[in-house]
Design an enzyme around this catalytic site. Sequence first.
Site, PDB file in Angstrom:
ATOM      1  N   LYS A  38     -12.764  52.411 -10.039  1.00 21.67           N
ATOM      2  CA  LYS A  38     -14.089  51.931  -9.625  1.00 21.67           C
ATOM      3  C   LYS A  38     -15.167  52.914 -10.089  1.00 21.67           C
ATOM      4  CE  LYS A  38     -12.133  49.207  -5.949  1.00 21.67           C
ATOM      5  NZ  LYS A  38     -11.695  49.103  -4.559  1.00 21.67           N
ATOM      6  N   GLN A  48     -12.413  52.013   0.806  1.00 21.24           N
ATOM      7  CA  GLN A  48     -11.150  51.608   0.194  1.00 21.24           C
ATOM      8  C   GLN A  48     -10.122  51.270   1.279  1.00 21.24           C
ATOM      9  OE1 GLN A  48     -10.577  51.166  -3.186  1.00 21.24           O
ATOM     10  NE2 GLN A  48      -8.618  50.340  -2.520  1.00 21.24           N
ATOM     11  N   ASP A  68     -18.193  44.626  -1.123  1.00 20.47           N
ATOM     12  CA  ASP A  68     -16.840  44.050  -1.148  1.00 20.47           C
ATOM     13  C   ASP A  68     -16.838  42.614  -0.605  1.00 20.47           C
ATOM     14  OD1 ASP A  68     -14.719  45.384  -2.293  1.00 20.47           O
ATOM     15  OD2 ASP A  68     -14.350  46.700  -0.573  1.00 20.47           O
TER      16      ASP A  68
END
Length: 280
Positions: free
Chosen positions: A52, A96, A119
Amino acid sequence: MPQIIDGKAISAQIKDEVKEKVSQLKEQGISVCLAVIQVGNDPASSVYVGNKKKACAYVGIESLSYELAEETTQEELLSLIRELNQKEEVNGILVQLPLPGHIDENAVIGAIDPRKDVDGFHPQSVGTLCIGQPGFVSCTPAGIIELLKRSGVKIAGKECVVIGRSNIVGKPMALLLLRENGTVTVAHSKTENLKEVTARADILIVAVGKPRMITAEYVKEGAVVIDVGIHRNENNKLCGDVDYEDVAPVCSAITPVPGGVGPMTIAMLMYNCANSVSLQ
Ligand code: NDP
């Protein structure tokens, strides 16, 4: 031979489009910044976080990295999120997953400012997706819609079957296909006669989490098959939820693993980050 849907090429195209958008924003004096939080040092999570950050560097998005110890308490994590929510220069916040067992993932996701929820996991983002209003969309299913559209697959009016109903893949996938006017069925572990259900699909999205479970028997001749699964097989090679060799001869288009859905997730994360500016 079926059309092989090339997620590597399509994700590269999307990242280049995002790079262009980020550079236009920079010309207007607007920079984009993503804060990435990792708790503990699970090796797979470290690889994802590293990828990422690399993608951010490529498209010109600044990334701030927070690597917290495994023992970090939920309150400490929530307090960092509250701090990042307040920081105007931070446009996106990504935690995460999975988190260590002592931390409640739902509490953490719910603490992120929905305007920074790149997200797309916050209940408000799921709600806006459900009622068709602007908001962040979960990256993997959003990437699958891009794969289908950019490969010339028509969704409107088609029988779409999604196997899997997780909050991050199956459910948002079904909502997105519905938004594209597909006729959508969601199958799961309690579905009876799964093969009969999947055999109706013009578009079959497989997010079942079981290595190579879906064989040709599940697939209608000429269907488009999208494989979301990622596993390591007995030879340590990557494979999906679909038995590729068995299914490829009967379908009209298919995503490979690796090189199909996988690369799209990060590309759509970059897309969400660049778009966050207009939602803020
Ligand atoms: P989950 O394990 O959360 O969900 C699996 C779903 O499959 C559940 O809804 C479950 O049903 C259903 N299921 C399990 N067994 C069966 C069965 N025998 N028949 C029918 N349905 C079944 O997985 P995720 O959604 O998180 O992920 C799915 C796959 O996608 C995994 O392989 C994962 O690694 C991969 N993945 C890939 C990503 C990428 O970037 N390419 C991103 C995210 C995930 P029930 O709800 O009833 O339990």
